[in-house]
Motif scaffolding. Structure first.
Motif, PDB file in Angstrom:
ATOM      1  N   ASN A 104       0.769  -1.169   0.015  1.00  0.00           N
ATOM      2  CA  ASN A 104      -0.056  -0.025  -0.017  1.00  0.00           C
ATOM      3  C   ASN A 104       0.887   1.172  -0.020  1.00  0.00           C
ATOM      4  O   ASN A 104       0.502   2.152  -0.636  1.00  0.00           O
ATOM      5  N   SER A 125      -4.906  -6.153   0.457  1.00  0.00           N
ATOM      6  CA  SER A 125      -5.699  -5.259   1.414  1.00  0.00           C
ATOM      7  C   SER A 125      -6.993  -5.795   1.695  1.00  0.00           C
ATOM      8  O   SER A 125      -7.662  -6.074   2.610  1.00  0.00           O
ATOM      9  N   LEU A 126      -7.549  -5.694   0.358  1.00  0.00           N
ATOM     10  CA  LEU A 126      -9.147  -6.184   0.462  1.00  0.00           C
ATOM     11  C   LEU A 126      -9.255  -7.669   1.192  1.00  0.00           C
ATOM     12  O   LEU A 126     -10.204  -7.781   1.808  1.00  0.00           O
ATOM     13  N   ASP A 127      -8.329  -8.529   0.630  1.00  0.00           N
ATOM     14  CA  ASP A 127      -8.336  -9.916   1.411  1.00  0.00           C
ATOM     15  C   ASP A 127      -8.324  -9.794   2.902  1.00  0.00           C
ATOM     16  O   ASP A 127      -8.985 -10.494   3.372  1.00  0.00           O
ATOM     17  N   GLU A 160      -4.322  -3.472  -3.801  1.00  0.00           N
ATOM     18  CA  GLU A 160      -5.593  -3.846  -3.695  1.00  0.00           C
ATOM     19  C   GLU A 160      -6.018  -5.282  -3.237  1.00  0.00           C
ATOM     20  O   GLU A 160      -6.672  -5.363  -2.291  1.00  0.00           O
ATOM     21  N   ALA A 161      -5.555  -5.967  -3.936  1.00  0.00           N
ATOM     22  CA  ALA A 161      -5.809  -7.376  -3.895  1.00  0.00           C
ATOM     23  C   ALA A 161      -5.764  -8.001  -2.366  1.00  0.00           C
ATOM     24  O   ALA A 161      -6.441  -8.600  -1.739  1.00  0.00           O
ATOM     25  N   GLN A 214      -8.518  -7.300   4.852  1.00  0.00           N
ATOM     26  CA  GLN A 214      -9.693  -6.375   5.157  1.00  0.00           C
ATOM     27  C   GLN A 214     -11.137  -7.171   5.666  1.00  0.00           C
ATOM     28  O   GLN A 214     -11.395  -6.981   6.506  1.00  0.00           O
ATOM     29  N   LYS A 215     -11.327  -8.406   4.892  1.00  0.00           N
ATOM     30  CA  LYS A 215     -12.273  -9.169   5.301  1.00  0.00           C
ATOM     31  C   LYS A 215     -12.266  -9.538   6.730  1.00  0.00           C
ATOM     32  O   LYS A 215     -13.285  -9.481   7.281  1.00  0.00           O
ATOM     33  N   HIS A 221     -14.499  -1.848 -11.482  1.00  0.00           N
ATOM     34  CA  HIS A 221     -15.734  -2.134 -11.323  1.00  0.00           C
ATOM     35  C   HIS A 221     -16.490  -1.132 -12.445  1.00  0.00           C
ATOM     36  O   HIS A 221     -16.110  -0.140 -12.911  1.00  0.00           O
ATOM     37  N   ARG A 246      -9.963   0.259   7.263  1.00  0.00           N
ATOM     38  CA  ARG A 246      -8.392   0.012   7.131  1.00  0.00           C
ATOM     39  C   ARG A 246      -7.584   1.061   8.033  1.00  0.00           C
ATOM     40  O   ARG A 246      -6.731   0.682   8.811  1.00  0.00           O
ATOM     41  N   LYS A 263     -12.730  -6.483   9.268  1.00  0.00           N
ATOM     42  CA  LYS A 263     -14.158  -6.210   8.984  1.00  0.00           C
ATOM     43  C   LYS A 263     -15.144  -6.980   9.594  1.00  0.00           C
ATOM     44  O   LYS A 263     -16.267  -6.518  10.387  1.00  0.00           O
TER      45      LYS A 263
END
Lengths: 145, 145
Positions: free
Chosen positions: A18, B25-27, B22-23, B29-30, A67, B40, B33
Motif C-alpha cells: 500500500n 488489502s481487500l483480502d 488492492e488485492a 480487510q475481510k 468495477h 483500514r 471487518k
DNA sequence: TGTTGATAGTTACAAAAGCAACCAATAGCC
DNA sequence: GGCTATTGGTTGCTTTTGTAACTATCAACA
C-alpha cells in the motif's frame, strides 16, 4: 522479511504494498492530472484503449479489474472531453465500442512516454534479475492474494 | 521488466503495485471487518498503538504516513467502540495520549496472529533472498517514488 | 505581558468510491 | 411468439477520502 515475531509493519506485505502503491501512483498522477485533468480511472481506461485498440466497457472492466460503475463514469468524463467516442454495435445494441479520438491518441502517446520515463527511474536501482523477481512477486500477489 | 517498448501494464510499476496492494488489502480487510467492524485506517491505528505503545495522534500520523484527519476520525471510531482511550497530557493540553483498552489489546493480539498467518501465506512461494529483494524494492518505492 | 506564529486536533464541505437497484436489449426455452 | 433469465451499462444513494478552514493551546520574542 521473515515470519518470526514480532510482526513489524516493515514485514507486513499488504502494508508495504500500500505504501509503495500510494506513493508511486500519486507521484505519477501529478502528471496526467496537471496536463490532462484526468483521474486515475480515466488514465487507466485511456491506457487500455490506446494499448489494445477499441474495446467495450465490459472488456475494460475485466481486463483492468475495475468495477463497471467506475468505468462507466470514466467513459462519460473522457467522452465529454473528447478523448474517446462511442459507436453502437449493430448486432447487439447493448454494447458500445469505445475508441480513442485523435486527441485521445495524442494524450495516450504522451502519457506513455512519460510513464516509461517514470518507470525507468523507479527501476534504475535494480538489476534485471531483481526486477524479474519483483514482477513475479507482484503479479502473484495481484492474482490470488 | 525491461524498459523497451511497448509499455505493457505488466511492466508498469505503479499499476502492478496497485493491483497487488488492492488485492492483498481487500483480502485481509475481510478479516478485521467481519470480526471487529474496523476500517483500514482504524486497523492501522490500532496496530501502531498495539505495537509501539501509547502514542499521540500526531505520532501515528508521521509513523504511519496517514493524514491527521483520517487518524482523527479513526480515533473517534475506535474510542466509540472502546478499543482505545484518550488521556490528556498535563504539561501540554494540545496533546492526547492514546492507549489501547484491554479490549483493544485483545483485538490487536488476535489481528496480529491473523496478519502473521496471512503474511506467511503470501510469502510462501519465495525464498529468503527473493523476499529481501522485494522488501528492499517496496521500501524504496514507498520512500522516494 | 502581549502580539505573532506554530502546533495538535477537529469540523465542514467537496470529490471520489462502493453498492444496490434499475433500464434496455438479448438469449434461451417452453 | 411469449415468458424468464442474463447481460451491458447507467443512475442514485451512502460511505469514505481529500482539502481547507477553524479552534485551542503553547512558544518565542519584543
Amino acid at each position: 522479511m521473515t515470519e518470526t515475531d514480532p510482526l513489524l509493519l516493515q514485514n507486513f506485505v499488504p502494508y508495504l504494498l500500500n505504501q509503495a502503491a500510494e506513493a508511486t501512483s500519486l507521484d505519477f498522477q501529478k502528471y496526467y492530472k496537471a496536463n490532462y485533468g484526468m483521474l486515475r480511472t480515466e488514465w487507466r481506461v485511456l491506457f487500455h484503449l490506446g494499448r489494445y485498440g477499441s474495446l467495450t466497457a465490459k472488456e475494460i472492466c475485466s481486463r483492468a479489474n475495475i468495477h463497471k460503475t467506475k468505468v462507466s463514469r470514466a467513459v462519460v468524463a473522457l467522452e465529454a472531453r473528447r478523448f474517446l467516442t462511442r459507436t453502437e454495435v449493430a448486432h447487439d445494441r447493448r454494447h458500445e465500442m469505445l475508441s480513442l479520438t485523435p486527441k485521445g491518441r495524442a494524450a495516450f502517446d504522451d502519457l506513455v512516454q512519460e510513464a516509461k520515463r517514470y518507470n525507468t527511474r523507479l527501476l534504475s536501482a535494480f538489476t534485471e534479475d531483481e526486477r524479474a523477481t519483483v514482477q513475479r512477486f507482484l503479479i502473484r500477489m495481484a492474482d490470488k492474494a
